[in-house]
Design a protein around this motif. Structure first.
Motif, PDB file in Angstrom:
ATOM      1  N   THR A   1       0.856  -1.175   0.000  1.00 40.13           N
ATOM      2  CA  THR A   1       0.000   0.000   0.000  1.00 40.13           C
ATOM      3  C   THR A   1       0.900   1.235   0.000  1.00 40.13           C
ATOM      4  O   THR A   1       1.863   1.291   0.776  1.00 40.13           O
ATOM      5  N   PRO A   2       0.678   2.226  -0.865  1.00 33.86           N
ATOM      6  CA  PRO A   2      -0.480   2.404  -1.733  1.00 33.86           C
ATOM      7  C   PRO A   2      -0.306   1.884  -3.153  1.00 33.86           C
ATOM      8  O   PRO A   2      -1.122   2.198  -4.026  1.00 33.86           O
TER       9      PRO A   2
ATOM     10  N   PRO B   1      -3.510  -0.486  -4.453  1.00 34.26           N
ATOM     11  CA  PRO B   1      -4.754   0.267  -4.628  1.00 34.26           C
ATOM     12  C   PRO B   1      -4.648   1.344  -5.706  1.00 34.26           C
ATOM     13  O   PRO B   1      -5.597   1.575  -6.462  1.00 34.26           O
TER      14      PRO B   1
ATOM     15  N   PRO C   1     -12.302   0.633   6.046  1.00 33.78           N
ATOM     16  CA  PRO C   1     -12.805   0.330   4.694  1.00 33.78           C
ATOM     17  C   PRO C   1     -14.286   0.645   4.542  1.00 33.78           C
ATOM     18  O   PRO C   1     -14.726   1.098   3.482  1.00 33.78           O
TER      19      PRO C   1
ATOM     20  N   ARG D   1     -11.301   2.091  -4.423  1.00 32.13           N
ATOM     21  CA  ARG D   1     -10.228   1.113  -4.549  1.00 32.13           C
ATOM     22  C   ARG D   1      -9.550   0.859  -3.210  1.00 32.13           C
ATOM     23  O   ARG D   1      -9.249  -0.284  -2.864  1.00 32.13           O
ATOM     24  N   PHE D   2      -9.281   1.922  -2.444  1.00 31.57           N
ATOM     25  CA  PHE D   2      -8.660   1.737  -1.139  1.00 31.57           C
ATOM     26  C   PHE D   2      -9.607   1.008  -0.189  1.00 31.57           C
ATOM     27  O   PHE D   2      -9.165   0.173   0.618  1.00 31.57           O
TER      28      PHE D   2
ATOM     29  N   PHE E   1      -9.583  -2.692  -1.177  1.00 29.12           N
ATOM     30  CA  PHE E   1      -8.305  -3.304  -0.811  1.00 29.12           C
ATOM     31  C   PHE E   1      -8.239  -3.566   0.688  1.00 29.12           C
ATOM     32  O   PHE E   1      -7.884  -4.670   1.130  1.00 29.12           O
ATOM     33  N   GLU E   2      -8.587  -2.581   1.498  1.00 33.72           N
ATOM     34  CA  GLU E   2      -8.491  -2.745   2.944  1.00 33.72           C
ATOM     35  C   GLU E   2      -9.552  -3.699   3.475  1.00 33.72           C
ATOM     36  O   GLU E   2      -9.315  -4.401   4.467  1.00 33.72           O
TER      37      GLU E   2
END
Length: 306
Positions: free
Chosen positions: A23-24, A27, A225, A269-270, A273-274
């Motif tokens: 990360t990042p 993402p 998230p 997206r973040f 991902f999380e």
């Protein structure tokens, strides 16, 4: 009363290994891939309908997104030769292998189209390169959804039906939004339509994911998230509504709505991902669905035996 079961694993270790993606880097790669792929399609549509300002912005967005995505991917891999090694063999069963053979030609074609657009040289090469990039664009925008679903991470794997639609819709929303920021209102009609359509697809797919996955969808609704996903969804809905009502009338409103959608797409997206990382760390998201599948098979076998 017997207390509810607490799901744990051997010596407190997660049942599955958490992905080692950085990360990042990852993402960001997921975000710019969607933005670049959708921008290539938008650029070709603008070129076909005689909107040079929109075509210029979208071509530059496609080329820049491909370049940033390639850098992020190489940085996550650690060494440039690892990316080149993935191009030595084409493996249709591997989303990562297929994605490498999508990203490489897309980056080349979109960069050539953008260079010709900026310099004014070789208009024929620009059109051919633009068409080629537009052909690869939808695959680039959506294959990353298949990539993360092709893992053992429960929140990703179980969402294999909706994830490509979320990624594709979010990428279209970001591409349309970025074009609206830098394009005059008179030429931005295709960008507005792409933003509104992408927002509708993304929000509908995200709602379907939450309803279908049930408990496994909890990481998308809780903690950081969950905050990212809820904020992104609300921002996308409000910005799409503003685009529909004010986008063609106000340059300022168009730019603000477009920028909000780009930010919302990045947050999506973040958040995804999380959420996947959180579900990999909690044993219950692996154990409970497995037990439910076992019980369902046993019930089916008992019904057949009767």
């Amino acid at each position: 009363m017997v207390p509810g079961a607490e799901f744990d694993s051997y010596y407190g270790r997660p049942i599955i290994k958490q992905p080692t993606w950085k990360t990042p880097d990852v993402p960001l790669y997921l975000f710019v891939g969607g933005l670049a792929g959708a921008s290539a399609v938008l650029a070709e549509g603008a070129a076909l309908t005689g909107r040079p300002a929109l075509a210029r912005v979208a071509r530059l967005a496609a080329a820049s997104g491909a370049g940033v995505g390639t850098i992020a991917l190489i940085h996550d891999l650690g060494r440039p030769e690892r990316f080149l090694n993935m191009l030595r063999v084409f493996k249709p069963t591997s989303p990562l292998s297929v994605g490498s053979f999508i990203l490489a030609p897309f980056a080349t074609l979109s960069s050539a189209a953008a260079a010709c657009q900026v310099t004014g040289w070789l208009p024929g090469v620009e059109r051919l390169s633009g068409v080629g990039a537009a052909v690869f664009g939808p695959a680039l925008a959506t294959y990353t959804g298949a990539l993360i679903c092709n893992t053992a991470v429960p929140a990703w794997h179980e969402a294999y039906r909706e994830m490509p639609f979320i990624f594709g819709g979010s990428g279209a929303t970001a591409a349309g939004g970025l074009a609206m920021v830098f394009t005059p209102v008179a030429q931005a009609a295709p960008a507005r339509r792409m933003l509104i359509a992408g927002a509708a697809v993304e929000i509908a797919a995200a709602e379907s994911l939450v309803r279908r996955l049930g408990m496994v969808a909890e990481p998308y609704q809780q903690g950081r998230p969950g905050f990212f996903m809820k904020t992104a969804r609300a921002t996308t809905a409000v910005a799409a509504g503003a685009t529909l009502l004010l986008g063609r009338r106000s340059r300022v409103a168009s730019a603000i709505a477009g920028g909000a959608c780009v930010a919302a797409s990045l947050l999506t997206r973040f958040g995804i991902f999380e959420a996947g990382m959180a579900s990999a760390n909690d044993p219950k998201y692996t154990v409970v669905p497995q037990r439910e599948r076992v019980r369902a098979r046993q019930a089916a076998q008992a019904a057949v035996a009767q």
